[in-house]
Design a protein around this motif. Structure first.
Motif, PDB file in Angstrom:
ATOM      1  N   MET A   1       0.826  -1.206   0.000  1.00 26.97           N
ATOM      2  CA  MET A   1       0.000   0.000   0.000  1.00 26.97           C
ATOM      3  C   MET A   1       0.869   1.268   0.000  1.00 26.97           C
ATOM      4  O   MET A   1       1.823   1.385   0.760  1.00 26.97           O
ATOM      5  CB  MET A   1      -0.877   0.037   1.256  1.00 26.97           C
ATOM      6  CG  MET A   1      -1.817  -1.139   1.360  1.00 26.97           C
ATOM      7  SD  MET A   1      -3.429  -0.612   1.958  1.00 26.97           S
ATOM      8  CE  MET A   1      -4.281  -2.176   1.976  1.00 26.97           C
ATOM      9  N   ALA A   2       0.500   2.237  -0.859  1.00 27.60           N
ATOM     10  CA  ALA A   2       1.224   3.508  -0.895  1.00 27.60           C
ATOM     11  C   ALA A   2       1.041   4.203   0.453  1.00 27.60           C
ATOM     12  O   ALA A   2      -0.025   4.190   1.027  1.00 27.60           O
ATOM     13  CB  ALA A   2       0.691   4.400  -2.010  1.00 27.60           C
ATOM     14  N   GLN A   4       0.928   7.512   2.854  1.00 30.25           N
ATOM     15  CA  GLN A   4       0.701   8.948   2.763  1.00 30.25           C
ATOM     16  C   GLN A   4       1.908   9.670   3.362  1.00 30.25           C
ATOM     17  O   GLN A   4       2.434   9.256   4.383  1.00 30.25           O
ATOM     18  CB  GLN A   4      -0.534   9.339   3.573  1.00 30.25           C
ATOM     19  CG  GLN A   4      -1.814   8.789   2.987  1.00 30.25           C
ATOM     20  CD  GLN A   4      -2.904   9.854   2.942  1.00 30.25           C
ATOM     21  OE1 GLN A   4      -2.606  11.028   2.779  1.00 30.25           O
ATOM     22  NE2 GLN A   4      -4.138   9.440   3.068  1.00 30.25           N
ATOM     23  N   ARG A  49      -1.279  16.133   3.007  1.00 30.36           N
ATOM     24  CA  ARG A  49      -2.548  16.741   3.367  1.00 30.36           C
ATOM     25  C   ARG A  49      -2.622  16.811   4.881  1.00 30.36           C
ATOM     26  O   ARG A  49      -2.513  15.781   5.543  1.00 30.36           O
ATOM     27  CB  ARG A  49      -3.709  15.896   2.835  1.00 30.36           C
ATOM     28  CG  ARG A  49      -4.873  16.712   2.337  1.00 30.36           C
ATOM     29  CD  ARG A  49      -5.929  15.817   1.749  1.00 30.36           C
ATOM     30  NE  ARG A  49      -5.386  14.483   1.479  1.00 30.36           N
ATOM     31  CZ  ARG A  49      -5.336  13.926   0.294  1.00 30.36           C
ATOM     32  NH1 ARG A  49      -5.791  14.556  -0.757  1.00 30.36           N
ATOM     33  NH2 ARG A  49      -4.868  12.721   0.138  1.00 30.36           N
ATOM     34  N   ALA A  50      -2.801  18.007   5.406  1.00 27.83           N
ATOM     35  CA  ALA A  50      -2.937  18.114   6.863  1.00 27.83           C
ATOM     36  C   ALA A  50      -4.132  17.288   7.308  1.00 27.83           C
ATOM     37  O   ALA A  50      -5.144  17.237   6.617  1.00 27.83           O
ATOM     38  CB  ALA A  50      -3.121  19.575   7.261  1.00 27.83           C
ATOM     39  N   ALA A  52      -7.476  16.052   8.606  1.00 26.02           N
ATOM     40  CA  ALA A  52      -8.761  16.747   8.756  1.00 26.02           C
ATOM     41  C   ALA A  52      -9.092  16.933  10.225  1.00 26.02           C
ATOM     42  O   ALA A  52      -9.733  17.899  10.619  1.00 26.02           O
ATOM     43  CB  ALA A  52      -9.871  15.959   8.074  1.00 26.02           C
ATOM     44  N   ILE A  53      -8.651  15.984  11.025  1.00 31.13           N
ATOM     45  CA  ILE A  53      -8.929  16.096  12.450  1.00 31.13           C
ATOM     46  C   ILE A  53      -8.199  17.299  13.034  1.00 31.13           C
ATOM     47  O   ILE A  53      -8.774  18.115  13.748  1.00 31.13           O
ATOM     48  CB  ILE A  53      -8.549  14.789  13.169  1.00 31.13           C
ATOM     49  CG1 ILE A  53      -9.533  13.699  12.757  1.00 31.13           C
ATOM     50  CG2 ILE A  53      -8.534  14.987  14.686  1.00 31.13           C
ATOM     51  CD1 ILE A  53      -9.230  12.334  13.323  1.00 31.13           C
ATOM     52  N   ARG A  55      -7.242  19.844  11.413  1.00 35.69           N
ATOM     53  CA  ARG A  55      -7.854  21.036  10.842  1.00 35.69           C
ATOM     54  C   ARG A  55      -9.150  21.380  11.584  1.00 35.69           C
ATOM     55  O   ARG A  55      -9.437  22.532  11.878  1.00 35.69           O
ATOM     56  CB  ARG A  55      -8.145  20.789   9.361  1.00 35.69           C
ATOM     57  CG  ARG A  55      -8.289  22.046   8.547  1.00 35.69           C
ATOM     58  CD  ARG A  55      -8.131  21.741   7.054  1.00 35.69           C
ATOM     59  NE  ARG A  55      -9.047  20.732   6.599  1.00 35.69           N
ATOM     60  CZ  ARG A  55      -8.699  19.633   5.937  1.00 35.69           C
ATOM     61  NH1 ARG A  55      -7.431  19.386   5.667  1.00 35.69           N
ATOM     62  NH2 ARG A  55      -9.606  18.770   5.554  1.00 35.69           N
TER      63      ARG A  55
ATOM     64  N   ILE B  53     -11.279  12.292  19.457  1.00 34.75           N
ATOM     65  CA  ILE B  53     -10.317  12.520  18.385  1.00 34.75           C
ATOM     66  C   ILE B  53      -8.897  12.329  18.910  1.00 34.75           C
ATOM     67  O   ILE B  53      -8.074  11.634  18.310  1.00 34.75           O
ATOM     68  CB  ILE B  53     -10.508  13.930  17.785  1.00 34.75           C
ATOM     69  CG1 ILE B  53     -11.819  13.951  17.003  1.00 34.75           C
ATOM     70  CG2 ILE B  53      -9.343  14.303  16.902  1.00 34.75           C
ATOM     71  CD1 ILE B  53     -12.176  15.302  16.431  1.00 34.75           C
ATOM     72  N   LEU B  57      -6.215   9.501  17.692  1.00 33.57           N
ATOM     73  CA  LEU B  57      -4.857   9.793  17.255  1.00 33.57           C
ATOM     74  C   LEU B  57      -3.865   8.934  18.016  1.00 33.57           C
ATOM     75  O   LEU B  57      -2.823   8.550  17.502  1.00 33.57           O
ATOM     76  CB  LEU B  57      -4.540  11.278  17.469  1.00 33.57           C
ATOM     77  CG  LEU B  57      -5.212  12.230  16.470  1.00 33.57           C
ATOM     78  CD1 LEU B  57      -5.129  13.670  16.962  1.00 33.57           C
ATOM     79  CD2 LEU B  57      -4.545  12.102  15.100  1.00 33.57           C
ATOM     80  N   GLU B 116      -9.590  10.270   6.932  1.00 37.59           N
ATOM     81  CA  GLU B 116      -9.039  11.317   7.787  1.00 37.59           C
ATOM     82  C   GLU B 116      -9.528  11.181   9.224  1.00 37.59           C
ATOM     83  O   GLU B 116      -8.815  11.478  10.162  1.00 37.59           O
ATOM     84  CB  GLU B 116      -9.409  12.691   7.226  1.00 37.59           C
ATOM     85  CG  GLU B 116      -8.656  12.988   5.938  1.00 37.59           C
ATOM     86  CD  GLU B 116      -9.099  14.271   5.275  1.00 37.59           C
ATOM     87  OE1 GLU B 116     -10.239  14.715   5.529  1.00 37.59           O
ATOM     88  OE2 GLU B 116      -8.307  14.834   4.506  1.00 37.59           O
ATOM     89  N   ARG B 117     -10.790  10.745   9.378  1.00 40.40           N
ATOM     90  CA  ARG B 117     -11.315  10.563  10.716  1.00 40.40           C
ATOM     91  C   ARG B 117     -11.023   9.163  11.226  1.00 40.40           C
ATOM     92  O   ARG B 117     -11.543   8.733  12.252  1.00 40.40           O
ATOM     93  CB  ARG B 117     -12.825  10.843  10.729  1.00 40.40           C
ATOM     94  CG  ARG B 117     -13.059  12.315  10.923  1.00 40.40           C
ATOM     95  CD  ARG B 117     -14.273  12.805  10.180  1.00 40.40           C
ATOM     96  NE  ARG B 117     -13.993  14.142   9.684  1.00 40.40           N
ATOM     97  CZ  ARG B 117     -14.037  15.228  10.436  1.00 40.40           C
ATOM     98  NH1 ARG B 117     -14.413  15.149  11.681  1.00 40.40           N
ATOM     99  NH2 ARG B 117     -13.715  16.390   9.945  1.00 40.40           N
ATOM    100  N   MET B 118     -10.207   8.434  10.425  1.00 40.34           N
ATOM    101  CA  MET B 118      -9.659   7.178  10.917  1.00 40.34           C
ATOM    102  C   MET B 118     -10.703   6.129  11.246  1.00 40.34           C
ATOM    103  O   MET B 118     -10.639   5.468  12.283  1.00 40.34           O
ATOM    104  CB  MET B 118      -8.773   7.435  12.140  1.00 40.34           C
ATOM    105  CG  MET B 118      -7.587   8.290  11.760  1.00 40.34           C
ATOM    106  SD  MET B 118      -6.717   8.901  13.193  1.00 40.34           S
ATOM    107  CE  MET B 118      -5.579  10.044  12.398  1.00 40.34           C
ATOM    108  N   ARG B 138      -6.772   2.231  -1.462  1.00 39.56           N
ATOM    109  CA  ARG B 138      -5.578   1.484  -1.049  1.00 39.56           C
ATOM    110  C   ARG B 138      -4.851   2.187   0.096  1.00 39.56           C
ATOM    111  O   ARG B 138      -4.129   1.565   0.856  1.00 39.56           O
ATOM    112  CB  ARG B 138      -4.618   1.331  -2.236  1.00 39.56           C
ATOM    113  CG  ARG B 138      -5.081   0.315  -3.241  1.00 39.56           C
ATOM    114  CD  ARG B 138      -3.939  -0.031  -4.186  1.00 39.56           C
ATOM    115  NE  ARG B 138      -4.447  -0.740  -5.334  1.00 39.56           N
ATOM    116  CZ  ARG B 138      -4.907  -1.996  -5.302  1.00 39.56           C
ATOM    117  NH1 ARG B 138      -4.886  -2.653  -4.162  1.00 39.56           N
ATOM    118  NH2 ARG B 138      -5.361  -2.566  -6.387  1.00 39.56           N
ATOM    119  N   ARG B 139      -5.005   3.505   0.163  1.00 35.45           N
ATOM    120  CA  ARG B 139      -4.343   4.240   1.243  1.00 35.45           C
ATOM    121  C   ARG B 139      -5.159   4.212   2.524  1.00 35.45           C
ATOM    122  O   ARG B 139      -4.687   4.660   3.557  1.00 35.45           O
ATOM    123  CB  ARG B 139      -4.125   5.707   0.830  1.00 35.45           C
ATOM    124  CG  ARG B 139      -3.037   5.899  -0.193  1.00 35.45           C
ATOM    125  CD  ARG B 139      -2.526   7.339  -0.169  1.00 35.45           C
ATOM    126  NE  ARG B 139      -3.566   8.297  -0.539  1.00 35.45           N
ATOM    127  CZ  ARG B 139      -3.811   8.681  -1.787  1.00 35.45           C
ATOM    128  NH1 ARG B 139      -3.107   8.200  -2.772  1.00 35.45           N
ATOM    129  NH2 ARG B 139      -4.760   9.548  -2.037  1.00 35.45           N
TER     130      ARG B 139
END
Lengths: 359, 359
Positions: A1-2, A4, A49-50, A52-53, A55, B53, B57, B116-118, B138-139
């Motif tokens: 998998m690529a 991020q 990409r920053a 979203a959480i 942000r 959140i 993380l 992004e919200r995992m 895939r990411r």
């Protein structure tokens, strides 16, 4: 998998520390302009990409809206969702749904997830709201209630004109000669069910129609409730038995019809039945099969209700201080095959004891 | 509105610094046991809840799963969601839905929100997946595909046994004397539509039934596609015209029936039509109204498909390295009123030019 790219990758590429990269990209502290531009260029180049959480924590806007629906398998809900979705997607927002099955734990856990993940707002469709959830809701983002209001006036609200619907059903039945009308009441913790019941009682009084205690059955929104009502009401003496019964919704009406037929009543010849909500049957189906059995019922403009709810929420986000708004949308009477003119009853015969094929 | 206690409130109550409180409550650094216990007691007393959140993380587990559905107003989807929901809720997870309407932008934006919200995982139901979305997927977190597979074998997959369904429809029609069968093919980017088409062609060959080019109509999943197929196929000479048509799904079949009746064909007397998916009509409705028109079609165990998808995802979360699994669930033939035995056709009459009420 690529993988991020991470903030560390960006910092390394720009030749700065991770904390400098973080300050530059988040705007949370001073970084010299030339250095900031270098860091931004490296971030763009790497496709960083920053989160979203992160942000969201910064801007307090997540561009997501949560919607709780009572039962995803009840066909009245999907089009409400569709309507809300159209409006919110047009505003670049993502609508997240949760099917609660009216279970307080699931209402609470989804609401908690939405609050913690900082949804911009919530739309609650047909939720019976327990007092403990009200507290949770007050701590959360703006809310619009659809089809059920726990404390009238306390929240923005959109719902169908239940009174108009009940009036139309009563008018249809009385125009067809019915005077002894029965009513199956929905759950007492549902404001919609209460509105329908209250209007029925009031309208019967206005029309000076008889309303003995036996004409009201205390039910809920299930087919079983309709079956129980059939057992209670259809075993009354013929002079007291309702000739038409208004059910709390279409599921109740279906159970009522099922049990009434088992008891030997032909529908609609021996008993007229009405539902509410137009939960069964696609409009397209009834156009193609115009002779198919259809519930006599009241339809709601579901997509419109969903659109109005989304618009109320957007208005609220723009002005959190305005007074709560209440929007009542008109409903439509649907003539089906489950009601008919009252048969002449010279000798008040007992119902035919035949089963089966009458429609 | 009641204000939630903050980390600062906890730190003040415990008489420690904010960073010490953070270390103690997150477990991210050393804090003496006595002091940690004091901080935890104060946090509990105040009702402080660490942000989900922040917790996500830290632990990389959010206990949320995202599910994309193609069209919330298509009745086949809600029960799949219901099944998945039952399993995941039982594991303490929250299921977040998104209605994509098959629009690539909405698929991408929901997927991005979930990544992004995992979200711990994603379930994609009937999504035609564009190549650019495959990269995004895939990411992201583990994925289970339902009812549509873009690259067989690349992802965990659950779907209905389309081949079994097509075989059952062909057997039903040939048992009723039909030999000239037509087929309306669904969209080419749908693996489900392709499976149904491939099996139809193969089975017709095995049975040595005629299959001229005119017996296949290239459509999609819409009623309009069925109407267009009626115009193309029913205007063929009587010796070439199919006497039965298998539609890609029930919506296509409904459009086909609608247009066929406009063209003067009685259904099922002049033309037998089958659908796929059992999208119309509640089982309860058909029990109460056994004589109601019903599509001859193939039903999927939707709830079971949803449950299997959720279980596959949970398995994947427990073991991210196992090879992708493919689960094919059996389907069921549903005898409706849109098919009938082939009428004797001694002189191959042209269809009756009457309209309307034939069912």
């Amino acid at each position: 998998m690529a993988k991020q790219p991470t903030l560390t990758d960006v910092a390394r590429a720009a030749g700065v520390s991770r904390s400098t990269a973080a300050r530059a990209l988040s705007g949370s502290g001073y970084v010299a302009k030339a250095k900031r531009e270098l860091i931004e260029a490296q971030a763009n180049g790497l496709g960083y990409r920053a989160s979203a959480i992160a942000r969201t924590l910064r801007t307090r806007r997540s561009h997501t809206v949560g919607i709780l629906i009572a039962d995803i398998t009840n066909p009245i809900f999907p089009r409400i969702v569709r309507g809300a979705d159209e409006v919110l997607t047009g505003e670049g927002m993502t609508l997240l749904l949760c099917n609660t099955d009216q279970e307080p734990e699931r209402q609470a856990s989804f609401t908690q997830v939405m609050i913690e993940r900082m949804a911009d707002g919530l739309i609650l469709v047909s939720q019976s709201i327990r007092p403990e959830l009200v507290d949770l809701l007050r701590r959360g983002p703006p809310i619009v209630l659809v089809n059920r209001t726990p404390e009238p006036g306390a929240f923005d609200y959109v719902g169908p004109d239940n009174a108009q619907g009940i009036d139309a059903l009563i008018e249809h039945l009385t125009n067809h000669g019915h005077r002894r009308l029965g009513f199956i009441r929905g759950p007492r913790n549902s404001s919609t069910a209460c509105e329908r019941y209250d209007r029925f009682v009031r309208r019967m009084g206005e029309l000076a129609l008889p309303l003995p205690r036996s004409a009201i059955f205390d039910g809920d929104y299930s087919p079983e409730s309709g079956r129980a009502a059939a057992d209670a009401m259809l075993n009354l003496p013929a002079t007291e038995r309702p000739t038409a019964i208004l059910a709390a919704n279409d599921f109740v009406a279906l159970g009522l019809i099922d049990r009434a037929r088992e008891l030997g009543f032909a529908i609609p010849q021996d008993l007229s039945v009405t539902g509410f909500d137009d939960a069964f049957g696609e409009a397209a189906w009834h156009r193609v099969f115009p002779d198919a059995p259809r519930m006599t019922t009241v339809g709601q403009p579901r997509r419109e209700i969903g659109r109005q709810a989304a618009n109320l929420l957007l208005d609220r986000l723009a002005d959190t201080s305005r007074a709560p708004t209440k929007i009542i949308v008109p409903v439509s009477f649907i003539q089906g095959t489950t009601t008919a003119a009252l048969a002449p009853q010279p000798s008040l015969p007992s119902p035919r004891r035949r089963r089966g094929r009458t429609m």
